[in-house]
Design a protein around this motif. Structure first.
Motif, PDB file in Angstrom:
ATOM      1  N   UNK A 117      -6.057 -16.893  -0.300  1.00  0.00           N
ATOM      2  CA  UNK A 117      -4.832 -16.521   0.394  1.00  0.00           C
ATOM      3  C   UNK A 117      -3.583 -17.076  -0.270  1.00  0.00           C
TER       4      UNK A 117
ATOM      5  N   UNK B 100      -8.288  -2.133  -4.025  1.00  0.00           N
ATOM      6  CA  UNK B 100      -9.541  -1.440  -4.311  1.00  0.00           C
ATOM      7  C   UNK B 100      -9.887  -0.510  -3.159  1.00  0.00           C
ATOM      8  N   UNK B 101      -9.670  -0.980  -1.938  1.00  0.00           N
ATOM      9  CA  UNK B 101      -9.972  -0.110  -0.807  1.00  0.00           C
ATOM     10  C   UNK B 101      -9.072   1.119  -0.832  1.00  0.00           C
TER      11      UNK B 101
ATOM     12  N   UNK C 113       1.287   4.155   7.522  1.00  0.00           N
ATOM     13  CA  UNK C 113       2.001   3.076   8.194  1.00  0.00           C
ATOM     14  C   UNK C 113       1.089   1.866   8.397  1.00  0.00           C
ATOM     15  N   UNK C 114      -0.119   2.125   8.928  1.00  0.00           N
ATOM     16  CA  UNK C 114      -1.051   1.024   9.186  1.00  0.00           C
ATOM     17  C   UNK C 114      -1.392   0.301   7.889  1.00  0.00           C
ATOM     18  N   UNK C 115      -1.693   1.092   6.849  1.00  0.00           N
ATOM     19  CA  UNK C 115      -2.082   0.494   5.576  1.00  0.00           C
ATOM     20  C   UNK C 115      -0.957  -0.373   5.029  1.00  0.00           C
ATOM     21  N   UNK C 116       0.276   0.173   5.067  1.00  0.00           N
ATOM     22  CA  UNK C 116       1.396  -0.586   4.520  1.00  0.00           C
ATOM     23  C   UNK C 116       1.662  -1.832   5.341  1.00  0.00           C
ATOM     24  N   UNK C 117       1.493  -1.711   6.633  1.00  0.00           N
ATOM     25  CA  UNK C 117       1.757  -2.859   7.514  1.00  0.00           C
ATOM     26  C   UNK C 117       0.837  -4.019   7.164  1.00  0.00           C
ATOM     27  N   UNK C 118      -0.401  -3.700   6.797  1.00  0.00           N
ATOM     28  CA  UNK C 118      -1.342  -4.772   6.501  1.00  0.00           C
ATOM     29  C   UNK C 118      -1.498  -4.997   5.002  1.00  0.00           C
TER      30      UNK C 118
ATOM     31  N   UNK D 107      -2.906  -7.369  -2.713  1.00  0.00           N
ATOM     32  CA  UNK D 107      -4.198  -8.013  -2.619  1.00  0.00           C
ATOM     33  C   UNK D 107      -5.242  -7.144  -3.318  1.00  0.00           C
TER      34      UNK D 107
ATOM     35  N   UNK E 235      -1.824  -2.893   2.323  1.00  0.00           N
ATOM     36  CA  UNK E 235      -2.634  -2.056   1.428  1.00  0.00           C
ATOM     37  C   UNK E 235      -1.676  -1.172   0.646  1.00  0.00           C
TER      38      UNK E 235
ATOM     39  N   UNK F  85      -8.544  -6.725  -3.289  1.00  0.00           N
ATOM     40  CA  UNK F  85      -9.552  -6.003  -2.506  1.00  0.00           C
ATOM     41  C   UNK F  85      -8.911  -4.888  -1.696  1.00  0.00           C
ATOM     42  N   UNK F  86      -7.697  -5.168  -1.220  1.00  0.00           N
ATOM     43  CA  UNK F  86      -7.003  -4.129  -0.465  1.00  0.00           C
ATOM     44  C   UNK F  86      -6.645  -2.967  -1.386  1.00  0.00           C
TER      45      UNK F  86
ATOM     46  N   UNK G  39       9.208   2.323   9.303  1.00  0.00           N
ATOM     47  CA  UNK G  39       9.672   0.959   9.053  1.00  0.00           C
ATOM     48  C   UNK G  39      11.191   0.881   9.124  1.00  0.00           C
TER      49      UNK G  39
ATOM     50  N   UNK H 190       0.602   8.138   9.923  1.00  0.00           N
ATOM     51  CA  UNK H 190       0.210   6.989  10.740  1.00  0.00           C
ATOM     52  C   UNK H 190      -0.716   6.077   9.941  1.00  0.00           C
TER      53      UNK H 190
END
Lengths: 181, 519
Positions: free
Chosen positions: B493, B171-172, B426-431, B166, B433, B168-169, B222, B423
Motif C-alpha cells: 500500500x 490488470x483487472x 464511475x465505480x472503477x475510477x472511484x476505487x 495500482x 481502477x 493489480x487493478x 465527478x 456507472x
C-alpha cells in the motif's frame, strides 16, 4: 473537522461500499466463466474453439480479482486497527483526491436525470427531453442563472436537432413535437 | 514510394483548402477541448464521429482528428498553469511547477515555454513519424499472425505495467476490457457469445459507446458531484508572454529531452501522454543541478512534460498507422473511426491509402504551426472559455454524448448500455481502477483472439512452432508485467505516485526489448 462522528460514519460506509465492490469482482469473473461455458462449440472435434479465449480471460480475471479481494481485506484490517487505538483524534484522513464525491445528493440527481433522459427520449422527443434535461440540471447547479439556462437549453436542443436531422440527415424521434418540426 | 515523395504528395493533400480548414478546425477544437475540463481527445473524437462520417472523407476526418489530438496537448497546459486544474490528464504534472510559476507572476513565461516546447516536440515527433512510417511498414509486412499476437500481448502488458495506478487493478481493467471485447459474434467461427439474446449486442460493444460511457459519464459525475462544495481556484493573470534569456536557456534542453522521452513512450503500444509527461518530469528532476526547485516553480518542470505529452501524441500514431495497433485510448477511437469508414487497418494502410497517412503527417506539420499561433498570441481567447459555467458545461457534455451515441446506432438500447458502462466507469475510477486499459482491451481483444486462432490454424495446432521469436516477445512483455506486479505486492500500500514513476522507468527498457526480440 475530520473527527466528527458524521464524517467518521461516512468513511466507514465508504469503506464498506469499496469492499462490496471488490467482492463483486470475483463474482463477475465467475459469472463470465459460467457464461463462457454456455457458449456452444461448433460440432467438430477441436480443442481451441470460441470458448477457449473467454475461458482464459475469465480465469485470469478470477485470479486477479481474488488477489484484489485479499489485498482489500488486509487493507481493511489495517484501517480497523489504525482507527481503534485513538478514536478521539479522528485518524481518517479526509479524502480530497479527484476520485471522491463530496456532494452525494448532486451525484444521485445527475444519475437520475440521465436515466430519465434516456427513458423519455423517444416518448417526448429529442428537443423536449434534451431541453428539460439541460434546464433541470443546469438550474439545479446554478439556480441564479435560471433564465440564461433556459435560453441556452432550448437553443442548444433546437439547434442540434436541426443540425442532426437536416444537415447530417440523421432522423431523430421528436415525440410530442412531431407535428411542429 | 519513399518517404520524401510520400511527404510531398502528403503536402499536396494537406494544402487543399478544405483540408487546411479542417486542420485549423481540429487545432481550434482541440485547444478548446484541452482547456475545458471534462473532455479529453478520445471523447472529443468519439463525439465528432456522427459529423465526420456524414460530412468529410476519411482523409479529412483524420486531418481533423490529428489536429484535435495535438491541440488538446497544447490546451491542457493553459488551465494547469492559470487555475491549477489540468484540462487533460496529460497536464497533471504541469500544475506542479506551472501554477507555482504563475503565482510568482511568471504565468506568461510558463505558457510560452509549454507552447513553444509543444511546437518543438510536435514537429520532432511528426518528423520521426514521417521517417519511421515507411521502414516500419516494410518490416511489419513480414509479420505473421503469431508476431501480431505477441505485439498485442506486449501492448496489453505495457498498458497494464506502466499505465498507471495500482498494478493489480490495472490488470483487472485490461482483462475486463478483453472480456467486454469477447461480446458478440466471434470472428473465426461465427459463434455468438455473451449476447443474452439481445440483437444489438451481436456486433459487440462499440468502442465509441464504451469510450463515451467510461470517460464522459464518469467525468461528469465527478465534476458535478463536487461542484457545489468546491472552492474556486483563482484565475492567474497571464502577464507578459515573453521569456527571459535565462528562461530560454533553461527550457531548451528539457524540450529536447521531453521530445525524446515523449516520442518513445508514445510509440510504445499501450502507454500514453500521461505516462510520458510523468516520466519527462522525473527525468528533468533527476538531471537537474537544482532539484530542490522542482515543485516550487522550476521552468524545466513545465518545459519537459509539456514537450513530452505532445511528442507522445506523434509517437502514438506510429503503431496506429504502421501496424494498426492503437497505443492509447485516443488512438483506439481513431482506429474505430477508420474501421467505421470501411478501411482495413494494418501495415497495408500505407500502401492502400497513402493519401491518408502522408496527408495526416503533412497536416500535422501545418497544424503545429497553427497551434503555436492559436496558443501563444491568442491565449487570452481560450481563457475566456473558462467563463462558461460548469453547471451548463457538464450537462451539455451529457447531452452531446446522448446525441452522439444515439445517432451512431439509432437505438435506445445503446443508450442504456452507455448508462451501464458509465456507472461501471464511475465505480472503477472511484476505487482507482484505470479506464484507458478497458478501451484498449476492448479494441485489442478481438484482434488478439483472431491472431491467436490464425496462428494455431497456420501451424496446425502446434503452439511451439508458431514462430520462434514470438515466445521471446511475449515473455519479455510478461516479464515486465510480472516484475511490476511482484514489486507492488512487496510494497503493497505504498503511495501510488511514489511506486509508479521509478518502476515505470525500470520496466521501460524491458518493454522496449519486446518488439526487438520479435525478429
Amino acid at each position: 473537522m475530520s473527527g466528527t462522528p458524521a464524517r467518521r460514519k461516512e468513511g466507514a460506509v465508504a469503506r464498506m461500499v469499496e469492499t462490496a465492490f471488490t467482492v463483486l469482482l470475483p463474482i463477475f469473473s465467475m459469472f463470465f466463466i459460467w457464461q463462457a461455458i454456455q457458449v456452444t462449440e461448433p460440432p467438430r472435434n477441436i480443442v481451441v474453439g470460441p470458448r477457449t479465449f473467454p475461458l482464459l480471460i475469465g480465469g485470469m480475471m478470477l485470479a486477479i480479482s481474488v488477489v484484489l479481494l485479499w489485498q482489500r481485506w488486509r487493507a481493511r484490517a489495517a484501517e480497523a486497527s489504525a482507527a481503534a487505538p485513538d478514536p478521539q483524534l479522528g485518524l481518517i484522513p479526509p479524502e480530497e483526491d479527484e476520485t471522491s464525491i463530496s456532494d452525494w445528493p448532486a451525484f444521485w440527481s445527475v444519475l437520475g436525470s440521465l436515466l430519465a433522459l434516456f427513458l423519455l427520449l423517444e416518448p417526448l422527443g429529442f428537443v423536449t427531453a434534451l431541453a428539460l434535461f439541460l434546464f433541470g440540471l443546469s438550474t439545479l447547479f446554478g439556480p441564479r442563472r435560471w433564465l440564461l439556462n433556459l435560453v441556452i437549453s432550448v437553443a442548444f436542443s433546437m439547434s442540434f436537432y436541426y443540425l442532426f436531422t437536416r444537415v447530417l440527415e440523421i432522423p431523430l424521434p421528436n415525440g410530442v413535437l412531431t407535428s411542429l418540426f | 514510394m519513399d518517404s520524401f515523395s510520400g511527404i510531398l504528395s502528403g503536402f499536396s493533400v494537406a494544402l487543399q483548402p478544405s483540408h487546411l480548414l479542417l486542420a485549423l478546425t481540429g487545432a481550434a477544437l482541440g485547444t478548446a477541448v484541452g482547456v475545458l475540463p471534462g473532455i479529453g481527445p478520445a471523447l472529443a473524437i468519439s463525439l465528432l464521429l456522427p459529423f465526420t462520417y456524414k460530412l468529410v472523407d476519411p482523409v479529412g476526418a483524420f486531418i481533423l482528428f490529428g489536429g484535435i489530438y495535438y491541440g488538446t496537448m497544447y490546451g491542457g497546459s493553459t488551465t494547469a498553469i492559470l487555475i491549477n486544474t489540468p484540462g487533460e490528464s496529460a497536464s497533471v504534472v504541469t500544475t506542479l511547477d506551472g501554477y507555482r510559476m504563475a503565482r510568482r507572476g511568471r504565468a506568461g513565461a510558463a505558457l510560452a515555454t509549454s507552447a513553444i516546447g509543444s511546437f518543438f516536440a510536435g514537429t520532432i515527433a511528426t518528423f520521426l513519424l514521417m521517417i519511421l512510417a515507411q521502414p516500419l511498414v516494410e518490416f511489419a509486412l513480414k509479420f505473421g499472425p503469431s508476431e501480431y499476437f505477441a505485439l498485442i500481448v506486449l501492448s496489453l502488458c505495457t498498458v497494464t505495467a506502466i499505465g498507471g495506478g495500482h498494478p493489480f487493478k490495472a490488470a483487472f481493467s485490461t482483462l475486463l476490457g478483453l472480456a467486454l471485447g469477447a461480446v458478440g459474434i466471434e470472428n473465426t467461427s461465427g459463434q455468438l457469445r455473451f449476447t443474452f439474446g439481445a440483437p444489438a449486442l451481436i456486433d459487440g460493444i462499440g468502442v465509441v459507446v464504451a469510450a463515451i460511457g467510461l470517460f464522459a459519464i464518469s467525468e461528469v459525475l465527478f465534476g458535478l458531484g463536487n461542484l457545489r462544495r468546491q472552492t474556486a481556484s483563482r484565475l492567474m493573470e497571464t502577464g507578459s508572454i515573453w521569456m527571459t534569456r535565462e528562461e530560454w536557456r533553461r527550457s531548451a534542453l528539457p524540450w529536447l529531452r521531453g521530445s525524446g522521452v515523449g516520442f518513445l513512450v508514445g510509440a510504445l503500444p499501450g502507454a500514453g501522454a500521461t505516462i510520458a509527461s510523468f516520466m519527462a518530469y522525473a527525468v528533468e528532476k533527476k538531471v537537474s543541478s537544482h532539484p530542490e526547485e522542482f515543485g516550487k516553480g522550476a521552468i524545466e518542470g513545465v518545459a519537459g512534460p509539456e514537450a513530452a505529452n505532445n511528442a507522445s501524441a506523434g509517437g502514438a500514431l506510429v503503431p496506429l498507422l504502421t501496424l494498426g495497433i492503437p497505443g492509447s485510448a485516443t488512438a483506439a477511437v481513431m482506429l474505430a473511426a477508420l474501421q467505421g469508414y470501411g478501411i482495413n487497418t494494418g501495415p497495408l494502410l500505407l500502401q492502400k491509402h497513402p493519401d491518408l497517412v502522408w496527408g495526416l503527417i503533412a497536416s500535422l506539420y501545418l497544424g503545429n504551426v497553427m497551434l503555436l499561433v492559436l496558443n501563444l498570441p491568442l491565449v487570452g481567447l481560450w481563457v475566456k472559455l473558462l467563463k462558461i459555467p460548469e453547471a451548463l458545461l457538464y450537462p451539455m457534455i451529457l447531452a452531446f454524448s446522448t446525441l452522439g451515441v444515439y445517432s451512431l446506432s439509432r437505438s435506445v438500447f445503446d443508450l442504456y448500455l452507455l448508462f451501464g458502462i458509465g456507472v461501471l466507469g464511475f465505480m472503477l475510477r472511484r476505487y482507482g481502477y484505470p479506464l484507458a486499459p478497458i478501451v484498449l482491451g476492448l479494441v485489442l481483444g478481438p484482434m488478439l483472439e483472431t491472431e491467436f486462432r490464425r496462428a494455431l490454424i497456420g501451424s496446425r495446432g502446434n503452439c511451439c512452432h508458431s514462430g520462434a521469436g514470438t515466445a521471446d516477445g511475449t515473455i519479455a512483455g510478461d516479464w515486465a508485467l510480472l516484475e511490476k506486479l511482484a514489486s507492488s505486492a512487496v510494497k503493497q500500500e505504498g503511495s501510488a505516485a511514489d511506486v509508479n514513476v521509478p518502476s515505470a522507468i525500470r520496466c521501460f527498457p524491458v518493454a522496449l526489448d519486446g518488439p526487438a526480440l520479435c525478429r
